[in-house]
Design an enzyme around this catalytic site. Structure first.
Site, PDB file in Angstrom:
ATOM      1  N   CYS A 128       0.803  -1.232   0.000  1.00 50.68           N
ATOM      2  CA  CYS A 128       0.000   0.000   0.000  1.00 50.68           C
ATOM      3  C   CYS A 128       0.830   1.273   0.000  1.00 50.68           C
ATOM      4  O   CYS A 128       0.262   2.373   0.008  1.00 50.68           O
ATOM      5  CB  CYS A 128      -0.952   0.003   1.197  1.00 50.68           C
ATOM      6  SG  CYS A 128      -0.107   0.158   2.802  1.00 50.68           S
TER       7      CYS A 128
ATOM      8  N   ASP B 151      30.528   6.701  -9.005  1.00 52.98           N
ATOM      9  CA  ASP B 151      29.897   7.824  -8.311  1.00 52.98           C
ATOM     10  C   ASP B 151      30.316   7.807  -6.840  1.00 52.98           C
ATOM     11  O   ASP B 151      30.005   6.870  -6.110  1.00 52.98           O
ATOM     12  CB  ASP B 151      28.384   7.702  -8.441  1.00 52.98           C
ATOM     13  CG  ASP B 151      27.634   8.853  -7.768  1.00 52.98           C
ATOM     14  OD1 ASP B 151      28.293   9.740  -7.184  1.00 52.98           O
ATOM     15  OD2 ASP B 151      26.393   8.857  -7.831  1.00 52.98           O
TER      16      ASP B 151
END
Length: 449
Positions: free
Chosen positions: A209, A356
């Site tokens: 949900c 990165d």
């Protein structure tokens, strides 16, 4: 085997012999040569093994090493890739160097890079998969955590009968309905309450949900006994659990699993998860708890995982770091040291490290100035990045040496004011430092083989 696979195997084994005899290395090149000749060679090399695939973001190498120790209590022939060469070519090399098995069907315990799981299961149907955890790591290669998990389950989909042995404290491993039998492990050691994870923690949305998950307790990051107050999604029932924590030091951890006392000669709460995973694999293969306890008691260090090196009287502890969650766990671990120590941070940004370096800004380096650390060194190919990060964290300039070249780092370590030195380094920096130390005779050649 076909004529092609015979020739590929011969070429691969010959190259492995040459590289290890004359150059003292070569964990991936023989595999590259072999797969170039026969791209399907894994089907032939791995067909007579019971294979355990260990994958996830953090903990693969130590979990693999501990699992091998555990299974060796009962099974004599265990094949593994101890160097951490966990992509397809490294796994092929692992099979190439295997001696001919005698007696029982041999077991292969393989550390496998998340994106390479499907490259293994395309040819080999494992007996079991082990899922350690999934955290944000090398964004340029993996993307977000859900992308990483999809890479794994794409591979698992080719082996629906294999048993999954998963970290039940990680919500992501309970987010998909898979046909495989699943064994969950986790922690069950604290009084229960109703809390949330810290802000900016990844992976805390309910997969049903999208409500923010709550926790009865948290071990670290998003791991713990989670539940959704909105729809009822919750942690699955654990088959194996840490039921009690004992003394925790930078070099050892005591704990109980399923009420059985255990101890590993390595520090850090995160490493108890690795031991718990190995325990769960052992029980799956019928190894008794007492045998697992004996396996854990062996004090064998693993490449880059709290490996202690004597450097002219300095006790140098080498620790691999590669993402914010792992880094913060290491910082928490070294903070338990009761004696003063020096700190060395080595940062590279090659493909194997992740190009990165922004992840270092999510590390809690602000903890360091509060500890009893009289001296700091920063170096590596991206020394400017790690130096600036420590400066922002509040590390005093008069305690901080900037040493870009690793060869100079080794010499500077010898002059540090403390006996104990922690070196936190990214993957290729670990490789480079170990090679320097091997060339100078401080450690043996190789990477834990």
């Amino acid at each position: 085997m076909t004529l092609r696979s015979h020739f590929a195997t011969f070429a691969g084994r010959s190259s492995y012999w040459f590289l290890h005899t004359f150059l003292k290395g070569g964990s991936s090149l023989p595999g590259k040569i072999t797969t170039k000749i026969d791209p399907d060679i894994l089907k032939h090399l791995g067909q007579n093994y019971d294979v355990v695939v260990i994958t996830g973001t953090n903990g693969k190498t130590l979990t693999t090493a501990l699992t091998v120790r555990v299974l060796q209590q009962k099974y004599p022939d265990i094949l593994t890739n101890p160097t951490g060469s966990n992509m397809e070519q490294g796994i092929v090399t692992t099979f190439l160097r295997a001696p001919k098995a005698k007696g029982k069907r041999p077991i292969a315990v393989l550390e496998v890079d998340e994106a390479n799981v499907i490259k293994v299961t395309r040819y080999i149907k494992p007996k079991a998969f082990v899922f350690t955890n999934i955290f944000r790591d090398q964004m340029d290669r993996y993307g977000e955590i859900y992308t990483t998990y999809q890479k794994i389950i794409d591979g698992v989909a080719l082996a629906p009968e294999a048993t999954i042995i998963a970290n039940g404290d990680a919500p992501i491993f309970h987010s998909k309905n898979l046909p495989n039998p699943i064994i969950y492990y986790g922690f069950r050691h604290q009084p229960e309450q109703d809390i949330k994870a810290k802000p900016n923690t990844d992976g805390v949305l309910c997969p049903n949900c999208q409500h923010i998950l709550h926790y009865r307790y948290i071990t670290y990051s998003n791991l713990g006994k989670y539940f959704c107050p909105n729809c009822g999604f919750e942690r699955p029932v654990l088959t194996h659990a840490v039921t009690e924590l004992g003394e925790m030091t930078p070099t050892s951890s005591a704990f109980n699993v399923d009420q059985h006392p255990m101890k590993i000669e390595i520090g850090g709460l995160y490493n108890i998860y690795n031991a718990l995973a190995a325990y769960s694999v052992g029980r799956f293969f019928g190894v008794e708890p007492e045998e697992i306890e004996a396996a854990f008691s062996e004090d064998k260090k693993v490449f880059g995982r709290q490996e202690v090196i004597d450097l002219d009287g300095k006790k140098v502890t080498l620790i691999l770091v590669k993402n914010p969650v792992g880094l913060n766990q290491v910082l928490d671990m070294i903070a338990t040291d009761k004696e003063p120590f020096s700190f060395v941070g080595l940062l590279n940004a090659n493909y194997a490290d992740g190009i990165d370096t922004s992840w270092i800004w999510d590390g809690n380096f602000e903890k360091l100035p509060k500890l009893n650390i009289p001296a700091f060194i920063t170096g590596g190919e991206r020394y400017k990045d790690i130096t600036f990060r420590l400066k922002v964290a509040g590390v005093p300039e008069d305690k901080h040496q900037i040493v870009p070249e690793l060869s100079n780092v080794v010499e500077k370590i010898k002059t540090l004011p403390t006996e104990h030195v922690y070196v936190l380094a990214t993957y290729t920096a670990v490789l480079q430092l170990r090679k320097l130390l091997a060339d100078q005779g401080y450690i043996k050649e190789g990477m834990g083989e």
